[in-house]
Design a protein around this motif. Structure first.
Motif, PDB file in Angstrom:
ATOM      1  N   THR A   3       0.837  -1.194   0.000  1.00 45.60           N
ATOM      2  CA  THR A   3       0.000   0.000   0.000  1.00 45.60           C
ATOM      3  C   THR A   3       0.872   1.244   0.000  1.00 45.60           C
ATOM      4  O   THR A   3       2.008   1.208   0.447  1.00 45.60           O
ATOM      5  N   VAL A  91      -3.244  -5.614   1.067  1.00 50.32           N
ATOM      6  CA  VAL A  91      -3.066  -5.082  -0.284  1.00 50.32           C
ATOM      7  C   VAL A  91      -4.127  -4.028  -0.550  1.00 50.32           C
ATOM      8  O   VAL A  91      -5.308  -4.245  -0.274  1.00 50.32           O
ATOM      9  N   PRO A  93      -5.325  -2.528  -3.781  1.00 45.79           N
ATOM     10  CA  PRO A  93      -5.190  -2.632  -5.236  1.00 45.79           C
ATOM     11  C   PRO A  93      -5.246  -1.304  -5.989  1.00 45.79           C
ATOM     12  O   PRO A  93      -4.547  -1.125  -6.985  1.00 45.79           O
ATOM     13  N   TRP A  96      -1.922   0.612  -7.122  1.00 43.42           N
ATOM     14  CA  TRP A  96      -0.926  -0.041  -7.960  1.00 43.42           C
ATOM     15  C   TRP A  96      -1.342   0.010  -9.427  1.00 43.42           C
ATOM     16  O   TRP A  96      -2.518  -0.031  -9.747  1.00 43.42           O
ATOM     17  N   THR A  98      -1.682  -1.793 -13.127  1.00 45.37           N
ATOM     18  CA  THR A  98      -2.113  -3.152 -13.466  1.00 45.37           C
ATOM     19  C   THR A  98      -0.925  -4.112 -13.443  1.00 45.37           C
ATOM     20  O   THR A  98      -1.031  -5.227 -12.917  1.00 45.37           O
ATOM     21  N   TYR A 101       0.233  -4.704  -9.815  1.00 48.42           N
ATOM     22  CA  TYR A 101      -0.744  -5.539  -9.139  1.00 48.42           C
ATOM     23  C   TYR A 101      -0.548  -7.004  -9.542  1.00 48.42           C
ATOM     24  O   TYR A 101      -0.600  -7.902  -8.700  1.00 48.42           O
ATOM     25  N   VAL A 105       0.166 -10.291  -7.109  1.00 48.93           N
ATOM     26  CA  VAL A 105      -0.602 -11.540  -7.168  1.00 48.93           C
ATOM     27  C   VAL A 105       0.350 -12.713  -7.391  1.00 48.93           C
ATOM     28  O   VAL A 105       0.248 -13.751  -6.726  1.00 48.93           O
ATOM     29  N   VAL A 120      -7.769  -7.035   1.948  1.00 43.93           N
ATOM     30  CA  VAL A 120      -7.785  -6.210   0.741  1.00 43.93           C
ATOM     31  C   VAL A 120      -8.485  -4.900   1.081  1.00 43.93           C
ATOM     32  O   VAL A 120      -9.640  -4.895   1.514  1.00 43.93           O
ATOM     33  N   GLY A 123     -10.753  -2.817  -2.441  1.00 43.01           N
ATOM     34  CA  GLY A 123     -10.613  -3.595  -3.669  1.00 43.01           C
ATOM     35  C   GLY A 123     -11.956  -3.928  -4.277  1.00 43.01           C
ATOM     36  O   GLY A 123     -12.952  -4.077  -3.572  1.00 43.01           O
ATOM     37  N   SER A 124     -11.971  -4.063  -5.596  1.00 41.56           N
ATOM     38  CA  SER A 124     -13.190  -4.481  -6.280  1.00 41.56           C
ATOM     39  C   SER A 124     -13.397  -5.982  -6.040  1.00 41.56           C
ATOM     40  O   SER A 124     -12.495  -6.691  -5.587  1.00 41.56           O
ATOM     41  N   GLU A 127     -10.764  -7.893  -7.880  1.00 41.96           N
ATOM     42  CA  GLU A 127      -9.448  -7.827  -7.247  1.00 41.96           C
ATOM     43  C   GLU A 127      -9.377  -8.734  -6.024  1.00 41.96           C
ATOM     44  O   GLU A 127      -8.393  -9.451  -5.818  1.00 41.96           O
ATOM     45  N   LEU A 131      -6.859 -12.085  -5.677  1.00 42.97           N
ATOM     46  CA  LEU A 131      -5.950 -12.284  -4.546  1.00 42.97           C
ATOM     47  C   LEU A 131      -6.318 -13.534  -3.759  1.00 42.97           C
ATOM     48  O   LEU A 131      -5.436 -14.281  -3.316  1.00 42.97           O
TER      49      LEU A 131
END
Length: 139
Positions: A3, A91, A93, A96, A98, A101, A105, A120, A123-124, A127, A131
């Protein structure tokens, strides 16, 4: 921790407790070591800020900060070295690229980061799923 900001800091201002969970955990002896990995693009700004802070010392890959009996190692992703001990992996996401990221991973999949628990931040669903899959593959 993958992060940009430590301790739940928000861009431009530091969050109030209890968001300072990292510092609190170190001060209370709940955590002995934190590996704080920041994006390479942010490293110049982060390293300049750290170099001016008391109690922070430069080390080969970045900086070390002592908190009681604990220590925080801060370094850019490009200086990442495998972590052998089991860890809580955090993390964020959104901070970062792509490609970066994807590197994170893969580090988890290849067990270069051995996670006991994965958190996370912001994160979506995709994402989080990526992970979680990486963590499952690493076991």
């Amino acid at each position: 921790m993958f992060t940009r900001r430590l301790n739940g800091e928000v861009a431009g201002k530091e969050a109030e407790s209890p968001a300072k969970y990292v510092e609190d955990a170190l001060q209370q002896g709940m955590v002995r070591t934190v590996y704080h990995v920041v994006p390479d693009a942010a490293w110049s700004e982060v390293s300049e800020k750290l170099s001016r802070m008391p109690g922070v010392r430069p080390i080969e890959s970045g900086f070390a900060i002592l908190f009681g009996a604990g220590r925080v190692h801060v370094f850019p992703l490009s200086q990442f070295m495998p972590i052998q001990e089991k860890a809580l992996v955090v993390v964020a996401p959104a901070e970062w690229t792509t490609d970066e990221y994807g590197v994170i991973v893969n580090l988890i999949k290849q067990q270069r980061v051995s996670a006991d628990l994965l958190a996370v931040l912001r994160g979506s669903d995709a994402e989080v799923a990526g992970l979680s899959e990486a963590l499952a593959v690493s076991r």
